[in-house]
Design a protein around this motif. Structure first.
Motif, short mmCIF file in Angstrom:
data_model
loop_
_atom_site.label_atom_id
_atom_site.label_comp_id
_atom_site.label_asym_id
_atom_site.label_seq_id
_atom_site.Cartn_x
_atom_site.Cartn_y
_atom_site.Cartn_z
N LYS A 48 -1.81 33.45 -51.63
CA LYS A 48 -2.91 33.86 -50.74
C LYS A 48 -2.70 33.31 -49.33
O LYS A 48 -2.92 34.00 -48.33
CB LYS A 48 -4.25 33.38 -51.30
CG LYS A 48 -4.79 34.24 -52.44
CD LYS A 48 -6.10 33.65 -52.96
CE LYS A 48 -6.74 34.57 -54.01
NZ LYS A 48 -7.41 35.73 -53.42
N TRP A 103 -2.39 35.42 -46.00
CA TRP A 103 -3.35 35.11 -44.93
C TRP A 103 -2.61 34.83 -43.62
O TRP A 103 -2.96 35.36 -42.56
CB TRP A 103 -4.21 33.90 -45.35
CG TRP A 103 -5.05 33.35 -44.24
CD1 TRP A 103 -6.27 33.80 -43.83
CD2 TRP A 103 -4.71 32.25 -43.39
NE1 TRP A 103 -6.72 33.04 -42.77
CE2 TRP A 103 -5.78 32.08 -42.48
CE3 TRP A 103 -3.62 31.38 -43.31
CZ2 TRP A 103 -5.79 31.09 -41.50
CZ3 TRP A 103 -3.62 30.39 -42.33
CH2 TRP A 103 -4.69 30.25 -41.45
N GLN A 155 -1.08 37.77 -41.42
CA GLN A 155 -1.90 38.64 -40.57
C GLN A 155 -1.74 38.31 -39.09
O GLN A 155 -2.07 39.11 -38.22
CB GLN A 155 -3.37 38.53 -40.98
CG GLN A 155 -4.01 37.19 -40.63
CD GLN A 155 -5.44 37.05 -41.10
OE1 GLN A 155 -6.26 37.94 -40.88
NE2 GLN A 155 -5.73 35.94 -41.77
N GLU A 159 -11.39 30.55 -46.49
CA GLU A 159 -10.91 31.86 -46.02
C GLU A 159 -9.66 32.28 -46.79
O GLU A 159 -9.53 33.44 -47.19
CB GLU A 159 -10.59 31.74 -44.52
CG GLU A 159 -10.55 33.06 -43.79
CD GLU A 159 -10.26 32.88 -42.30
OE1 GLU A 159 -9.32 33.54 -41.82
OE2 GLU A 159 -10.96 32.08 -41.65
N ILE A 160 -8.77 31.33 -47.01
CA ILE A 160 -7.54 31.62 -47.75
C ILE A 160 -7.86 31.98 -49.20
O ILE A 160 -7.34 32.96 -49.74
CB ILE A 160 -6.56 30.43 -47.68
CG1 ILE A 160 -5.96 30.32 -46.27
CG2 ILE A 160 -5.43 30.57 -48.72
CD1 ILE A 160 -5.18 29.05 -46.01
N PHE A 220 -9.00 35.42 -49.55
CA PHE A 220 -8.23 36.45 -48.83
C PHE A 220 -7.70 37.49 -49.82
O PHE A 220 -7.07 37.16 -50.81
CB PHE A 220 -7.06 35.80 -48.08
CG PHE A 220 -6.43 36.72 -47.07
CD1 PHE A 220 -7.01 36.92 -45.83
CD2 PHE A 220 -5.25 37.41 -47.37
CE1 PHE A 220 -6.44 37.78 -44.89
CE2 PHE A 220 -4.68 38.27 -46.44
CZ PHE A 220 -5.28 38.45 -45.19
#
Length: 419
Positions: free
Chosen positions: A13, A17, A20, A129-130, A133
């Protein structure tokens, strides 16, 4: 303590992430136990500040960049910085067009050690957030037409010519490489790297994205690291194909360990690395910590030696990198003459291949690999390339060297679907 499965999921992940962003770097030890690695894996993403330059004053520019930031830096050195360290040149075609040197200060940096993730740069919220993701799978959309720059006949002819240079005493050993390439290539870089890293996990693997250029690396080799006052270099010379039969595999390891030809190749490079480290060392501190160590990877066993020294406090650590660059395992002995012959007989500009990428910490410690067993890709020109090579000595057999090249290429060819 996280389970291995959870760690692998987090790692995947985190890579997706990071991808991006326009620039990111992922360095992975793949659970190999290594006395000198600071972390199990690190992920740096997005640019706070960056340095991109050509050979000429690149090392001095890096020194100034490091002095200005005193922060974590991630980046790479192209093989063609040899033109800065010695009176050399490179005239071969370069379809990849990586910068000769590139470093960046990341906006986000996550390091993982002993089952725990730590945010070194950025907000702790990044971890949430990770973990949330979404991973999208976009499989390779087109078959690759992988070609070789040299035919087998051409390769063998060049090896015989190089052996004549050895007979004449021009060099004792030389690392000769050949390119595999694909034009109009379309790959998904992250997924391609994941496939390579799964098929061929190695202790200095990495994914480096710089805008439209990608390094997808399954390298087993460390160029050099600095830990406190100590410099450590671990050249590889000596390769044997593994067997699925455990008893046979053990015998192959023993045979490699005792192979006079492989030992001769290895010790020549050890002597060369000792000489390179002497330029940066406190007098009398250069030593060979391990000679002819045998280490096992999924496809091959490798002979690896470890050489270290105490860094002279009057020498900048970036100058210590410059003093040993390019690494002896990818050049030969004597080094300058070997590099001249490499330019004469190879067909492709090496560029980032047989260069190095890694990181520098705020306190001036660093760890850099050797860019081998690596796919290089320019998404803008759609040019994909990887090179393989081996040590050419007087005793070598050109046919066997060619077969060793194909062995070293096997994992990449399998990943790219050309098996």
């Amino acid at each position: 303590m996280e389970t291995l499965q959870n760690i692998l999921k987090f790692k995947q992940k985190a890579l997706h992430w990071a991808n991006q962003f326009e620039v990111c770097c992922f360095l992975d030890s793949n659970q190999y136990k290594d006395a000198y690695s600071a972390y199990d894996f690190v992920i740096a993403a997005a640019v706070q500040s960056e340095l991109s330059c050509a050979s000429g004053t690149a090392f001095d520019q890096l020194k100034a960049f490091q002095a200005a930031h005193q922060q974590w830096l991630f980046g790479f050195f192209s093989y063609d910085l040899k033109n800065e360290t010695e009176n050399l040149h490179s005239n071969h075609a370069d379809q990849l067009n990586f910068p000769d040197l590139y470093f960046f200060v990341p906006k986000y940096l996550i390091a993982f050690k002993n089952g725990k993730a730590e945010v070194l740069i950025g907000d702790e919220d990044i971890l949430n957030e990770i973990n949330s993701f979404p991973i999208e799978t976009k499989h390779q959309v087109a078959a690759l037409n992988i070609q070789q720059k040299l035919s087998k006949v051409q390769y063998i002819s060049k090896i015989e010519s190089l052996k004549n240079h050895i007979i004449r005493g021009d060099v004792y050993e030389l690392n000769f490489c050949q390119e595999f390439f694909a034009e109009n290539a379309q790959i998904n870089p992250v997924e391609t790297f994941e496939s390579l890293n799964q098929l061929s996990p190695t202790p200095f693997a990495g994914y480096f994205k710089v805008y439209n250029q990608y390094i997808l690396s399954a390298t087993p080799e460390r160029f050099m690291c600095k830990r406190g006052k100590r410099l450590i270099s671990q050249p590889i010379k000596g390769t044997a194909k593994r067997s699925s039969n455990p008893e046979t595999d053990e015998q192959i390891k023993r045979d490699l360990r005792n192979d006079i030809k492989e030992q001769a190749e290895n010790v020549m490079i050890v002597d060369l690395v000792r000489h390179d480290l002497t330029k940066s060392a406190v007098k009398g501190t250069v030593k060979v910590d391990e000679l002819f160590g045998i280490y096992s990877f999924p496809q091959v066993h490798q002979m690896i030696s470890t050489i270290s020294c105490e860094l002279d406090p009057n020498i900048h650590f970036i100058d210590a990198i410059k003093n040993a660059f390019p690494m002896g395992s990818m050049t030969g002995a004597p080094k300058v003459k070997a590099m001249q012959l490499i330019e004469q007989y190879e067909e492709t500009k090496r560029g980032i291949y047989s260069g190095s990428f890694g990181c520098i910490s705020p306190d001036g410690d660093f760890d850099f690999n050797v860019v081998i067993r690596s796919i290089l890709f320019n998404a803008e020109s759609k040019y994909l390339s990887f090179q393989v090579g081996g040590a050419i000595t007087y005793q070598c057999d050109a046919e066997k060297e060619y077969e060793e090249c194909l062995l070293k290429a096997s994992a990449i060819l399998q990943v790219l679907g050309d098996n």
